[in-house]
Design an enzyme around this catalytic site. Structure first.
Site, short mmCIF file in Angstrom:
data_model
loop_
_atom_site.label_atom_id
_atom_site.label_comp_id
_atom_site.label_asym_id
_atom_site.label_seq_id
_atom_site.Cartn_x
_atom_site.Cartn_y
_atom_site.Cartn_z
N GLY A 40 -8.70 20.96 -13.05
CA GLY A 40 -9.52 22.06 -13.79
C GLY A 40 -10.04 21.35 -14.92
CD GLN A 45 -10.10 18.88 -20.34
OE1 GLN A 45 -10.46 19.79 -19.62
NE2 GLN A 45 -9.45 17.69 -20.15
CB CYS A 82 -4.13 17.08 -19.54
SG CYS A 82 -5.73 17.53 -20.24
CG LEU A 83 -8.76 15.51 -15.06
CD1 LEU A 83 -10.16 16.19 -14.99
CD2 LEU A 83 -8.62 14.38 -14.47
CG HIS A 129 -4.42 22.84 -18.78
ND1 HIS A 129 -3.26 21.83 -19.04
CD2 HIS A 129 -5.39 22.21 -19.28
CE1 HIS A 129 -3.57 20.73 -19.26
NE2 HIS A 129 -5.00 20.88 -19.39
CD GLU A 130 -8.66 23.08 -17.54
OE1 GLU A 130 -9.30 22.64 -18.42
OE2 GLU A 130 -7.73 22.55 -16.53
CG HIS A 133 -8.53 22.00 -22.71
ND1 HIS A 133 -8.13 20.78 -23.26
CD2 HIS A 133 -8.06 21.65 -21.31
CE1 HIS A 133 -7.47 19.91 -22.76
NE2 HIS A 133 -7.35 20.61 -21.35
ZN LIG Z 1 -6.54 19.48 -20.04
#
Ligand SMILES: [Zn+2]
Length: 197
Positions: A40, A45, A82-83, A129-130, A133
């Site tokens: 995701g 991000q 998380c990326l 999670h997204e 963000h």
């Molecule tokens: Zn993340």
């Protein structure tokens, strides 16, 4: 390029038109596919502070101006990555079931971790999670924290030495007999559940 600066990720994103949102969504899916094992990604991000995120667990989903409109009381604990923080894993607490509305989807979307397919749990966590963000919330803000247990203090005295307990440390967890767990509980492990199924 994926932003790894936490303070930049704490800015709330603003709403966007469906047309612009779709363009951003396509870029996000492209970026996500380039990542090693991302499932995701949210627009902020990659430096776009607009309310668009993508999830790709079972199928690619673009969410434009998404909102969680309903959620279960039941929560569960899940190890997340998380990326933006490639070296971190956090055990978080998430809702088991959620219902989402987004401007690019006519109907409501339901996600549930209450399933035998682990991908359902991944997807349900990922959506939460997204969307977080987009509100400037990272997984660190959802960390599940448990008081470390000290024998004789907050340890439930009812647990028999041969009873099984679920204990966790970082992203590791295991189910073992309580007597075997005791030394670990004094060296950083925490008791998650007494007699887990
Ligand atoms: Zn993340």
């Amino acid at each position: 390029m994926i932003i790894e600066d936490k303070s930049e990720l704490e800015i709330k994103c603003t709403t966007v038109s469906v047309k612009e949102g779709e363009e951003i969504g396509v870029r996000l899916l492209h970026e996500l596919r380039q990542s090693k094992n991302g499932i995701g990604l949210a627009a902020n991000q990659i430096g776009i502070n607009k309310r668009v995120c993508v999830i790709n667990v079972k199928e690619p989903i673009i969410l434009i101006n998404p909102k969680i409109v309903e959620h279960s009381k039941e929560q569960f604990i899940f190890p997340e990555g998380c990326l933006s923080f490639p070296d971190s894993k956090v055990k978080t607490q998430r809702h088991q079931d959620i219902v989402v509305e987004a401007d690019n989807h006519k109907g409501r979307l339901s996600f549930s971790a209450n399933s035998k397919d682990i991908n359902d749990a991944f997807e349900c966590v990922c959506v939460q999670h997204e969307i977080d963000h987009l509100d400037g919330i990272t997984m660190f803000d959802r960390e599940f924290k448990q008081e470390p247990m000290v024998r004789g203090k907050n340890a439930p005295s009812k647990i028999g030495r041969n009873e099984k307990v679920l204990i966790a440390c970082g992203v590791d967890s295991k189910t073992i007999k309580y007597k075997k767990a005791l030394p670990l509980l004094e060296s950083g492990w925490t008791l998650v559940e007494h007699s887990p199924k």
